[in-house]
Design an enzyme around this catalytic site. Structure first.
Site, mmCIF file in Angstrom:
data_model
loop_
_atom_site.group_PDB
_atom_site.id
_atom_site.type_symbol
_atom_site.label_atom_id
_atom_site.label_comp_id
_atom_site.label_asym_id
_atom_site.label_seq_id
_atom_site.Cartn_x
_atom_site.Cartn_y
_atom_site.Cartn_z
ATOM 1 N N ASP A 17 -35.951 -8.700 -17.281
ATOM 2 C CA ASP A 17 -35.166 -8.906 -18.502
ATOM 3 C C ASP A 17 -33.869 -8.105 -18.378
ATOM 4 O O ASP A 17 -33.909 -6.882 -18.181
ATOM 5 C CB ASP A 17 -35.995 -8.423 -19.704
ATOM 6 C CG ASP A 17 -35.526 -9.061 -21.002
ATOM 7 O OD1 ASP A 17 -34.362 -9.509 -21.056
ATOM 8 O OD2 ASP A 17 -36.306 -9.085 -21.967
ATOM 9 N N ASP A 112 -31.172 -14.827 -19.851
ATOM 10 C CA ASP A 112 -31.182 -13.437 -19.377
ATOM 11 C C ASP A 112 -32.561 -12.885 -19.033
ATOM 12 O O ASP A 112 -32.743 -11.678 -18.977
ATOM 13 C CB ASP A 112 -30.515 -12.540 -20.426
ATOM 14 C CG ASP A 112 -31.377 -12.367 -21.659
ATOM 15 O OD1 ASP A 112 -32.260 -13.210 -21.889
ATOM 16 O OD2 ASP A 112 -31.172 -11.389 -22.394
ATOM 17 N N GLU A 113 -33.525 -13.751 -18.797
ATOM 18 C CA GLU A 113 -34.852 -13.248 -18.420
ATOM 19 C C GLU A 113 -35.571 -14.256 -17.543
ATOM 20 O O GLU A 113 -35.318 -15.455 -17.613
ATOM 21 C CB GLU A 113 -35.699 -12.945 -19.666
ATOM 22 C CG GLU A 113 -35.885 -14.159 -20.521
ATOM 23 C CD GLU A 113 -36.813 -13.945 -21.708
ATOM 24 O OE1 GLU A 113 -37.817 -13.230 -21.588
ATOM 25 O OE2 GLU A 113 -36.528 -14.532 -22.750
#
Length: 421
Positions: A17, A112-113
């Site tokens: 993350d 974003d992960e």
DNA sequence: TCTGGGGTCCTAGGACCC
DNA sequence: TCTGGGGTCCTAGGACCC
């Protein structure tokens, strides 16, 4: 006995993350932001919410989804920055490349992960913690971005532990320790438990995951149905049901494509409203063509001044990816459902029931549809070059809505895939 | 406080068919 | 005439996530 039949070797899942991703990307473009209270998402007096806040700003209670104006009150000295989605997509791809070079089983769960299945990679990368630190270092070296990594025997454990590892940390939950790790955490930390579920649980005196784990499975099922059952599993750290249960890296096709717009000031001007619908229809059509999808269901979203929101959908006999057809349907829904005079805050257009090219019958595709497709492809290229506003198809941006001579651009009767056959 | 934009999944009811 | 139930498709709304 059934348990003995389950595969016993635990999986090793990483959840990677990125830390304050949007803020960190903005810092790469403007290093003077580093160390400051930064709010990404818009200006302090704008209608809108926070997309991301720097850790400095979070100290003042600013967090994502908070209205910008509230953020400005909580943290007056913060620097407010407009979001740049293209930048985030670009850097997300760089992140993906780093992960992909590290392990073939990668799945981006959002911009974003990502999840990595690292099961059986010990010979290549060493034990989990060592592997994670290697990856962490490589990410920093190659993207200049910080991330946090959670390691566990399920997606759920990996995800929850990466949150606990933040910022810029690594956390491994050793197999067998899952329940012990989860017990002291708030139920809200379980992915899928939001505001509403949390308050239901609080009313039952359940505050911590440990409280949840002590409850009878049957009681949770009785109260919350299918979800309750899944919840019982989650309280033990299992990927109980749904998406969480799927293999890491199994690629999933998009189910819908949508665009919406909130006005800076509410409006009841029909020509402005229909111009917006036109623009949104064009954006949706363009995305469909880029992805080579055809949509059968089109949906209008209408949010009024008082925030009441309705959606109205229509399913076509034949799927489409053409701006004109999308707009025609959505405008009809709008005219049928909008009460003239009522102030509108937001309009949205969504395409769903997506089919690939295979769902199309191309045999009858005469020159007509092909010419339309060519024209639209040209328009798409021009927009790439000169911006979204540079090309407008008949109907225009502002006001004059000549009834388009209802050309059915496909030039086809409902000959592709009718409802029931 | 005054609430974005892009998604996914679930539920529930009605239509329609067998 | 009163009464079935399962399956699928469609629509609307809502919870949730980043």
């Amino acid at each position: 006995m059934a348990a003995a039949l389950q595969p016993v070797f635990p999986r090793t899942i990483f959840h990677v993350d990125m830390d304050a991703f949007f803020v960190s990307v903005e810092e790469l473009y403007d290093p003077s932001l580093k160390g400051k209270a930064v709010v990404v998402g818009g200006q302090r007096d704008e209608r809108g919410v926070v997309s991301a806040a720097s850790y400095e700003a979070r100290k003042f209670g600013v967090h994502s989804a908070l209205p910008l104006r509230t953020a400005a009150k909580l943290c007056p000295h913060a620097t407010f920055v407009d979001g740049h989605p293209e930048r985030y997509r670009e850097w997300s791809e760089k992140v993906f490349k780093v992960l992909q070079a590290f392990s073939p089983q990668v799945e981006m769960a959002s911009i974003d992960e990502a999840y990595l299945d690292m099961t059986g990679t010990a010979r290549l990368h060493g034990p989990p913690l060592l592997a994670a630190h290697k990856l962490h270092r490589r990410m920093k070296d190659e993207t200049c971005l910080n991330c946090s990594i959670g390691i566990g025997s399920s997606r759920l454990i990996a995800k929850v532990s990466s949150a606990q590892a933040k910022p810029n940390g690594v956390l491994w939950i050793v197999p067998g320790e899952e329940s012990k790790f989860l017990a002291p955490l708030d139920v809200r930390e379980i992915p899928g438990v939001g505001k509403v579920m949390e308050s239901h649980l609080h009313k039952l005196g359940i505050k911590k995951v440990g409280d949840l784990a002590r409850l009878e499975e049957s009681e949770l099922e009785e109260r919350f149905g299918k979800w309750g059952l899944a919840l019982a599993g989650k309280a033990r750290g299992e990927d109980a049901g749904g998406w969480f249960d799927s293999e890491v890296g199994a690629d999933t096709e998009a189910k819908s494509i949508s665009h919406e717009h909130t006005y800076n000031e509410d409006t009841a001007d029909p020509s402005q409203l229909e111009a917006t619908l036109m623009r949104l229809s064009e954006m949706v059509g363009r995305r469909l063509r880029e992805a080579n999808f055809y949509a059968r269901t089109l949906q209008l979203k209408l949010r009024y001044k008082d925030f009441t929101t309705i959606t109205r959908a229509h399913t076509l006999p034949a799927s489409t990816q053409l701006d004109g057809e999308i707009f025609e349907q959505v405008r009809a829904l709008f005219r049928k459902n909008w009460k003239p005079g009522r102030q509108v805050r937001l309009l949205g257009v969504q395409a769903s029931s997506l089919e690939g090219e295979a769902g199309q019958i191309n045999l009858l595709e005469g020159g007509r549809q092909q010419r339309w497709k060519d024209a639209l492809a040209t328009a798409d290229r021009l927009r790439d070059k000169f911006g979204e506003a540079s090309v407008k198809l008949a109907g225009g941006m502002n006001g004059t809505f000549r009834e388009r001579t209802h050309e059915n651009p496909a030039g086809l009767p409902g000959n592709r895939k009718t409802k029931r056959e």
